[in-house]
Design an enzyme around this catalytic site. Sequence first.
Site, PDB file in Angstrom:
ATOM      1  CE  LYS A 256       2.572  33.273  -4.608  1.00 42.34           C
ATOM      2  NZ  LYS A 256       2.256  34.680  -4.414  1.00 42.34           N
ATOM      3  NE  ARG A 257      -3.268  35.913  -9.446  1.00 38.67           N
ATOM      4  CZ  ARG A 257      -3.215  36.463 -10.630  1.00 38.67           C
ATOM      5  NH1 ARG A 257      -3.957  36.017 -11.601  1.00 38.67           N
ATOM      6  NH2 ARG A 257      -2.399  37.487 -10.851  1.00 38.67           N
TER       7      ARG A 257
END
Length: 487
Positions: A256-257
């Site tokens: 997700k980063r």
Amino acid sequence: MSDAVRVRFAPSPTGTLHLGGARTAIYNWAFARRNNGAFILRIDDTDRERSTPENTAQILRSLRWLGLDWDEGPEVGGEHGPYFQTERHGHYVRALDAMRTSRAAYPCFCSAAELEAKREAARANGVSMGYDRTCRTLDAAEVASRLDAGTPCVWRLAVPLERGPVVVEDEVRGTLEFPIEAMDDFVLARSDGSPTYNFASVVDDAEMAISHVIRGDDHLTNTPRQVLVFEALGMAVPRFAHLSMIWGPDGKKLSKRHGATSVEAYQEQGYLPEALLNYLALLGWSLDGETTVVPPEVLTANFSLERVSKNPAIFDPEKLSWLNGTYLRDLDPDEFIARMLPWLERSELAIAADFTSRPDWYRALVPLISERVRHLDEVADKVAFFFTEPSIDDAALSKVLAKEGARAALEGARAALDRVVWNAAAIEAALREVPESIGAKPKDVFQTIRVAVSGSTVSPPLFESLELLGRDTVLARIDGAVALTER
RNA sequence: GGCCCGUUCGUCUAGCGGUUUAGGACACCGCCCUCUCAAGGCGGAGAUCACGGGUUCGAAUCCCGUACGGGCUACCA
């Protein structure tokens, strides 16, 4: 036909369809289509804790959105069903029975705590950490009595130590060799009777007559284990092809980063499915090393495992965006409109798209906008001033309208536009005469009109925009802007 | 620790022993086009082919080793 190509994509519904899974699905699908084979979708939901029907539904939606279709699987059925592992329990029980009778599988009564302790000890001593095979040498009577007593046990594969190394001819990595001594007597069936991944997967691939297993690199070392199970079951071993991983821009596991990782998220950001498909296809495969735009039909006509790259790839959002832009520009006007309209209606501005009442107006709008956006979610913002009165942003106000000649430019434009024939060419001709008459530079005059009409210093081409806006609206906005200029 | 895999411009890749002064694409820079922004056109910069040994007349391409990165080593998949 035993040489028929049959491939499968077998996601675990423990999450959404992410980029890596999507690429695996795409390669399987393209390989099947290229070879006139069958593409099978199977849901590997043996992990009951983490699998959900919502995830399954979402995965199917994402696959469909990408344009993939499957010949067998959920929603379409097929001769080799069911296609959910949780519905195939009987198959695993029968397969395990066969392995019990052939002594290819044996019961292990070691408790979780015992196993953990053994692992700890092995780690401490620097020895191989696989199961020490304690229960493999239990004598038959002992085993029978414990089984009769209902002692909990798992079933393990009795690795045939005398077999010699497991050699796999991988379609993308080439010859792979695994020493049999390093092979663990891994668990086939859990104490609750459910099959583990390495067992269920083999039983299903065998029964579904899968010819090529094309999957992620993370399964590479599972391959020799599975080969052993195919052999124990007396089933033909399929061909294998392992795809390297997709990493985030920082070279670490995609997460997700790095922004969106699920296919659905790209859909929501206004990417076209064919662009994402194209991008993902090229992340580890190439048509010829030169071509970067590879539409679905070209992919399915040319895909081959030989041209799949062995090394991991880093996901580059920039290139995806660029590709999306090229697909957007290539859309014919009506298609562009069809894709764009939902984005107008659901935008923050809630633009009331009225395509049916003026289709030609929309068709004229498309070329003004299509080469200026990379994602559909940028469209609403760019075309808002055609639908609603824009508020003039501060920068435009101070940089343009507050300038000295602004008022003269607007008044000149107003006079020129008042009686001109209303089409872009005539509008341009009329406006081009304004600068000289008031002693200003064309650029400045046009920019002033642009701000007055669109509210911004950046907009689609001016003359065409004015035409689409209509005389009344344009004159009204110019009048409104005049009031904002310095006297 | 053990087993396995990978390593060409910042990124995706072409290359499968000589045709390579290592090609293309994204990103970047410059110029052109131009009413802004784009799009487009042209050009530029950018890779001692991870490193070290071999094999060969000749290696990015074959072999071995090292380094670095990754995977597996679960009653997850």
